[in-house]
Design a protein around this motif. Sequence first.
Motif, PDB file in Angstrom:
ATOM      1  N   GLY A   1      16.368  17.577  32.911  1.00  0.00           N
ATOM      2  CA  GLY A   1      17.057  16.130  32.434  1.00  0.00           C
ATOM      3  C   GLY A   1      16.707  15.944  31.089  1.00  0.00           C
ATOM      4  N   HIS A   2      16.217  16.944  30.376  1.00  0.00           N
ATOM      5  CA  HIS A   2      16.171  16.784  28.955  1.00  0.00           C
ATOM      6  C   HIS A   2      17.031  17.337  28.223  1.00  0.00           C
ATOM      7  N   VAL A   3      17.105  16.974  26.930  1.00  0.00           N
ATOM      8  CA  VAL A   3      18.203  17.529  26.057  1.00  0.00           C
ATOM      9  C   VAL A   3      17.456  19.101  25.778  1.00  0.00           C
ATOM     10  N   ASN A   4      18.137  20.042  25.871  1.00  0.00           N
ATOM     11  CA  ASN A   4      17.542  21.513  26.020  1.00  0.00           C
ATOM     12  C   ASN A   4      17.303  21.731  24.418  1.00  0.00           C
ATOM     13  N   ASN A   5      16.271  22.493  24.071  1.00  0.00           N
ATOM     14  CA  ASN A   5      15.771  22.519  22.822  1.00  0.00           C
ATOM     15  C   ASN A   5      16.580  23.291  21.817  1.00  0.00           C
ATOM     16  N   VAL A   6      17.532  24.249  22.310  1.00  0.00           N
ATOM     17  CA  VAL A   6      18.505  25.019  21.305  1.00  0.00           C
ATOM     18  C   VAL A   6      19.541  23.832  20.935  1.00  0.00           C
ATOM     19  N   VAL A   7      19.988  22.906  21.801  1.00  0.00           N
ATOM     20  CA  VAL A   7      20.673  21.899  21.522  1.00  0.00           C
ATOM     21  C   VAL A   7      20.517  21.039  20.210  1.00  0.00           C
ATOM     22  N   PHE A   8      19.264  21.037  19.888  1.00  0.00           N
ATOM     23  CA  PHE A   8      18.968  20.219  18.880  1.00  0.00           C
ATOM     24  C   PHE A   8      19.645  20.896  17.674  1.00  0.00           C
ATOM     25  N   LEU A   9      19.601  22.140  17.691  1.00  0.00           N
ATOM     26  CA  LEU A   9      20.154  23.032  16.442  1.00  0.00           C
ATOM     27  C   LEU A   9      21.748  22.401  16.342  1.00  0.00           C
ATOM     28  N   ARG A  10      22.447  22.248  17.491  1.00  0.00           N
ATOM     29  CA  ARG A  10      23.737  21.816  17.315  1.00  0.00           C
ATOM     30  C   ARG A  10      23.707  20.428  16.729  1.00  0.00           C
ATOM     31  N   TYR A  11      22.764  19.620  17.075  1.00  0.00           N
ATOM     32  CA  TYR A  11      22.865  18.306  16.364  1.00  0.00           C
ATOM     33  C   TYR A  11      22.541  18.328  15.172  1.00  0.00           C
ATOM     34  N   LEU A  12      21.608  19.248  14.680  1.00  0.00           N
ATOM     35  CA  LEU A  12      21.416  19.284  13.298  1.00  0.00           C
ATOM     36  C   LEU A  12      22.624  19.993  12.610  1.00  0.00           C
ATOM     37  N   GLU A  13      23.371  20.634  13.226  1.00  0.00           N
ATOM     38  CA  GLU A  13      24.621  21.301  12.529  1.00  0.00           C
ATOM     39  C   GLU A  13      25.665  20.222  12.455  1.00  0.00           C
ATOM     40  N   GLU A  14      25.943  19.450  13.566  1.00  0.00           N
ATOM     41  CA  GLU A  14      26.790  18.377  13.212  1.00  0.00           C
ATOM     42  C   GLU A  14      26.519  17.140  12.154  1.00  0.00           C
ATOM     43  N   ALA A  15      25.013  17.043  12.172  1.00  0.00           N
ATOM     44  CA  ALA A  15      24.543  16.146  11.262  1.00  0.00           C
ATOM     45  C   ALA A  15      24.913  16.779   9.820  1.00  0.00           C
ATOM     46  N   ARG A  16      24.776  18.061   9.443  1.00  0.00           N
ATOM     47  CA  ARG A  16      24.765  18.675   8.123  1.00  0.00           C
ATOM     48  C   ARG A  16      26.209  18.743   7.745  1.00  0.00           C
ATOM     49  N   VAL A  17      26.876  19.058   8.935  1.00  0.00           N
ATOM     50  CA  VAL A  17      28.463  19.300   8.512  1.00  0.00           C
ATOM     51  C   VAL A  17      29.006  17.588   8.098  1.00  0.00           C
ATOM     52  N   ASP A  18      28.742  16.754   8.657  1.00  0.00           N
ATOM     53  CA  ASP A  18      29.073  15.705   8.582  1.00  0.00           C
ATOM     54  C   ASP A  18      28.690  15.101   6.922  1.00  0.00           C
ATOM     55  N   PHE A  19      27.155  15.445   6.864  1.00  0.00           N
ATOM     56  CA  PHE A  19      26.682  15.165   5.485  1.00  0.00           C
ATOM     57  C   PHE A  19      27.458  15.881   4.327  1.00  0.00           C
ATOM     58  N   MET A  20      27.760  17.019   4.397  1.00  0.00           N
ATOM     59  CA  MET A  20      28.168  18.057   3.389  1.00  0.00           C
ATOM     60  C   MET A  20      29.712  17.785   3.165  1.00  0.00           C
ATOM     61  N   PHE A  21      30.425  17.549   4.269  1.00  0.00           N
ATOM     62  CA  PHE A  21      31.891  17.618   4.164  1.00  0.00           C
ATOM     63  C   PHE A  21      32.510  16.061   4.264  1.00  0.00           C
TER      64      PHE A  21
END
Length: 161
Positions: free
Chosen positions: A19-39
């Motif tokens: 019932g927790h957000v999986n650890n590898v999903v955090f990389l997707r969250y970082l990617e989404e934030a990075r893309v939003d930040f850079m583009f």
Amino acid sequence: MARHIYRCPLRWSDMDAFGHVNNVVFLRYLEEARVDFMFRPAPDGVTSSFTEGTVVARHEIDYVRPLVHRHEPVTVETWVTRIRSAAVTLSYEVKDYAAGEPAVEGGERPDVLYARASTVIVPYDLDAKRPRRLTADELAFLEGFLDGRDEGREKSRALVA
């Protein structure tokens, strides 16, 4: 120092068997934030550039507490901690405000931190298939989010060729 704020939705598929957000999903969250930040264009319509290409050279994540799946988005704050001629270190905090926690003085609720992370990105020439130097526009954009307290700050103006 400014921080870029991204409100990241949680998806049903993000959850693991516990019932927790999986650890590898955090990389997707970082990617989404990075893309939003850079583009994402700034309010005046100017983009931060980076359309010439970038690649990820390194990720580092410290998981602080489990993030339980819910319908509300999580906040990902992004800022720059190091600028070199051909590499940039971005730092992140994945967090939100504590639901049900008593407000502290001033009416704000304390942050709940789920993860701290960093990513090293390298400007990349997609045609030549090799790293490149930061452009002056990219450097100017990044300097607006630079917090030199986390890592040593180099004299970034001298980095642009």
